[in-house]
Design an enzyme around this catalytic site. Structure first.
Site, PDB file in Angstrom:
ATOM      1  N   ASP A  72      26.551 -54.229  55.181  1.00  0.00           N
ATOM      2  CA  ASP A  72      25.618 -54.646  54.133  1.00  0.00           C
ATOM      3  C   ASP A  72      26.375 -55.544  53.153  1.00  0.00           C
ATOM      4  O   ASP A  72      27.591 -55.680  53.245  1.00  0.00           O
ATOM      5  CB  ASP A  72      25.012 -53.435  53.416  1.00  0.00           C
ATOM      6  N   ASP A  74      27.118 -56.433  49.191  1.00  0.00           N
ATOM      7  CA  ASP A  74      27.039 -56.028  47.797  1.00  0.00           C
ATOM      8  C   ASP A  74      27.444 -57.190  46.907  1.00  0.00           C
ATOM      9  O   ASP A  74      28.375 -57.933  47.215  1.00  0.00           O
ATOM     10  CB  ASP A  74      27.977 -54.833  47.537  1.00  0.00           C
ATOM     11  N   ASP A 154      37.491 -48.563  44.424  1.00  0.00           N
ATOM     12  CA  ASP A 154      38.371 -47.570  45.046  1.00  0.00           C
ATOM     13  C   ASP A 154      39.639 -48.178  45.663  1.00  0.00           C
ATOM     14  O   ASP A 154      40.735 -47.998  45.133  1.00  0.00           O
ATOM     15  CB  ASP A 154      37.601 -46.667  46.035  1.00  0.00           C
TER      16      ASP A 154
HETATM   17  P1  ATP Z   1      30.747 -50.036  54.106  1.00  0.00           P
HETATM   18  O1  ATP Z   1      29.486 -50.572  53.488  1.00  0.00           O
HETATM   19  O2  ATP Z   1      31.248 -50.798  55.266  1.00  0.00           O
HETATM   20  O3  ATP Z   1      30.701 -48.584  54.345  1.00  0.00           O
HETATM   21  P2  ATP Z   1      31.852 -50.705  51.542  1.00  0.00           P
HETATM   22  O4  ATP Z   1      33.270 -50.939  51.123  1.00  0.00           O
HETATM   23  O5  ATP Z   1      30.907 -51.836  51.370  1.00  0.00           O
HETATM   24  O6  ATP Z   1      31.918 -50.217  53.040  1.00  0.00           O
HETATM   25  P3  ATP Z   1      30.050 -49.178  49.945  1.00  0.00           P
HETATM   26  O7  ATP Z   1      29.886 -47.706  49.926  1.00  0.00           O
HETATM   27  O8  ATP Z   1      28.949 -50.026  50.447  1.00  0.00           O
HETATM   28  O9  ATP Z   1      31.373 -49.434  50.792  1.00  0.00           O
HETATM   29  O10 ATP Z   1      30.453 -49.606  48.479  1.00  0.00           O
HETATM   30  C1  ATP Z   1      30.580 -50.965  48.090  1.00  0.00           C
HETATM   31  C2  ATP Z   1      31.784 -51.138  47.184  1.00  0.00           C
HETATM   32  O11 ATP Z   1      31.622 -50.358  45.993  1.00  0.00           O
HETATM   33  C3  ATP Z   1      33.101 -50.667  47.759  1.00  0.00           C
HETATM   34  O12 ATP Z   1      33.681 -51.661  48.561  1.00  0.00           O
HETATM   35  C4  ATP Z   1      33.903 -50.363  46.518  1.00  0.00           C
HETATM   36  O13 ATP Z   1      34.415 -51.538  45.955  1.00  0.00           O
HETATM   37  C5  ATP Z   1      32.867 -49.817  45.580  1.00  0.00           C
HETATM   38  N1  ATP Z   1      32.774 -48.342  45.675  1.00  0.00           N
HETATM   39  C6  ATP Z   1      31.931 -47.634  46.449  1.00  0.00           C
HETATM   40  N2  ATP Z   1      32.083 -46.322  46.296  1.00  0.00           N
HETATM   41  C7  ATP Z   1      33.068 -46.173  45.383  1.00  0.00           C
HETATM   42  C8  ATP Z   1      33.695 -45.046  44.765  1.00  0.00           C
HETATM   43  N3  ATP Z   1      33.348 -43.810  45.099  1.00  0.00           N
HETATM   44  N4  ATP Z   1      34.669 -45.299  43.845  1.00  0.00           N
HETATM   45  C9  ATP Z   1      35.008 -46.553  43.516  1.00  0.00           C
HETATM   46  N5  ATP Z   1      34.465 -47.629  44.062  1.00  0.00           N
HETATM   47  C10 ATP Z   1      33.501 -47.469  44.969  1.00  0.00           C
HETATM   48 MG    MG Z   2      28.857 -51.835  51.703  1.00  0.00          MG
END
Ligand code: ATP
Ligand code: MG
Length: 450
Positions: A72, A74, A154
């Protein structure tokens, strides 16, 4: 021992926070608009044209860097959620912990988050932020600038920003270097960051498995001690995490890493007890189930949380069921009672919505019914909406060493047979399992009158 196999913990070479912003120009990075969903590009441009800063961030940038397809997209911006909403008709504001704008395009949702400050700043201003005694962030809505937004994310590799204003990638935390080194490194002091949000420990395991990255040693170090903080996380949030951990195509690898880090027991304590006790059957079943799920996902076949939970909890159900049958309960009521107890225990840790627990129970119940296949029963079972899942489950049980007298093969053959052969198969089973057939009573013929 597992980290020797996977080698998933590794010391990092550089400190975690280079103070200086590193701007990587377009010709030095692989992120291009072509690789971003057109809808996300639209949102980026609309924000930009309205005078706001807007960046693609998180998994979108990371995965494109790694030549993967992002799940996805963001977006991070300096526009407030209300300002975002005023720019898009198809926009909804959501979230309590984080207030976010969701811009919807048919089935695709682009998540737009306003730059937020990390917890340090939050404490100073304190109005909109709150933590509990463990240092866990309960609300986190203090807006900040881009750098602050980067520092509260994170992992370094999740904190890269791609701009459609100049097509550069903005890196405040050494994320590009860590991408090159294939290293997962928490931004800031790891213990503090896990205390703020214990789910980050699960995310470390998930990303390590998904990306095939090592976890930097300082990032891995506090996990064992802090793992019990997961007990403070609402079970509904843990359920969501469980789905991401085990139903994303790298479930088996994730499972191994979670166990090695001591996290698995806070998700599935009953299963973990049996695994730790060395129950070979539990080990085999979960391994086979997760590998099987991974190959289904990678072949674009559907998977369901009901089946995942059915396997995760089955060793406990079986154990309890044995106790109840020894106490004299017949198999089906024993299964029911065991299921009830196991579910009750499990949902204290990770939720399991009824729409999944119901089919899970049916899969278990069908394990009993598949034994009794005389008469019209077998044909009727084929029509059961959960037959396919129950049959797959049966094969897994046999593969894992449960002795079921060839029941799986029987059902395989039965499904492939024509009606005549089906009858023969059924004749073979009569008296073998389930209740023996009652001898037919002679048909009552009306007496001829003289
Ligand atoms: P994927 O969507 O492939 O699972 P992602 O890195 O995009 O991985 P998401 O859960 O969609 O993960 O979150 C988007 C972004 O928001 C992350 O890349 C991170 O920068 C931030 N983020 C998400 N969850 C947390 C958290 N618990 N603590 C700090 N930052 C977070
Ligand atoms: Mg994501």
């Amino acid at each position: 021992m597992l980290n020797k196999i996977f080698n998933f913990i590794r010391p990092g070479s550089k400190p975690s926070r280079p103070a200086k912003l590193n701007i990587i120009p377009r010709d030095h990075h692989p992120v291009s608009r072509k690789k971003i969903s057109p809808n996300a590009v639209k949102v980026l441009y609309r924000l930009n044209n309205a005078g706001f800063d807007a960046f693609l961030v998180g998994g979108g940038v990371r995965d494109i860097y790694l030549n993967d397809t992002p799940k996805d997209f963001d977006i991070a911006t300096n526009a407030t959620p209300e300002e975002v909403r005023s720019l898009f008709g198809n926009c909804r504001l959501i979230g309590r912990r984080f207030r976010l704008a969701h811009v919807r395009f048919g089935r695709e949702i682009i998540e737009v988050a306003t730059f937020r400050a990390g917890h340090d700043k939050v404490e100073e201003s304190s109005v909109q932020a709150a933590t509990n005694q463990e240092g866990q962030i309960l609300r986190d809505n203090v807006y900040g600038n881009q750098q602050e937004d980067a520092l509260r994310r994170d992992f370094t590799v999740n904190a890269l920003y791609y701009s459609v204003a100049d097509f550069s990638v903005y890196d405040y935390v050494g994320g590009v270097q860590d991408l090159e080194d294939r290293l997962l490194r928490l931004i800031g002091d790891p213990a503090t960051r896990y205390r703020e949000d214990p789910v980050r420990m699960l995310r470390a395991a998930r990303f390590s498995a998904k990306l095939d990255f090592a976890i930097e040693s300082a990032t891995a170090a506090p996990i064992e001690e802090l793992a019990p903080l997961l007990l403070n996380i609402p079970s509904a949030r843990l359920f969501e995490e469980v789905l991401k951990l085990f139903l994303s195509g790298q479930g088996f690898r994730t499972f191994s890493i979670l166990r090695e880090l001591g996290l698995f027991k806070f998700l599935f304590p009953g299963a973990d007890d049996l695994l730790e006790a060395g129950a070979p059957y539990a080990e085999k079943l979960l391994t086979a189930a997760l590998k099987n799920t991974d190959s289904r996902i990678n072949a674009n076949k559907p998977v369901t949380p009901a089946f995942l939970y059915a396997t995760m909890l089955w060793p406990e159900v079986l154990q309890n069921k044995t106790v109840y049958t020894e106490q004299g309960l017949p198999p089906l009521p024993a299964t029911h009672k065991a299921a009830q107890i196991v579910i009750e225990q499990q949902i204290k840790h990770t939720a399991l919505p009824r729409r999944f627990s119901q089919p899970m129970k049916e899969i278990w119940e069908l394990q009993e019914r598949l034994v009794k296949r005389q008469g019209r029963r077998a044909e009727a079972l084929l029509e059961h909406p959960r037959f396919r899942a129950a049959y797959d489950f049966l094969l897994l049980r046999e593969q894992s060493g449960e002795q079921l007298e060839g029941l799986g093969d029987w059902w395989t053959e039965f499904q492939q047979s024509d009606p005549n052969h089906r009858l023969k198969l059924q004749e073979k089973t009569s008296g073998k399992s389930g209740k023996p057939r009652r001898p037919r009573r002679p048909r009552h013929r009306p007496r001829k009158r003289d």
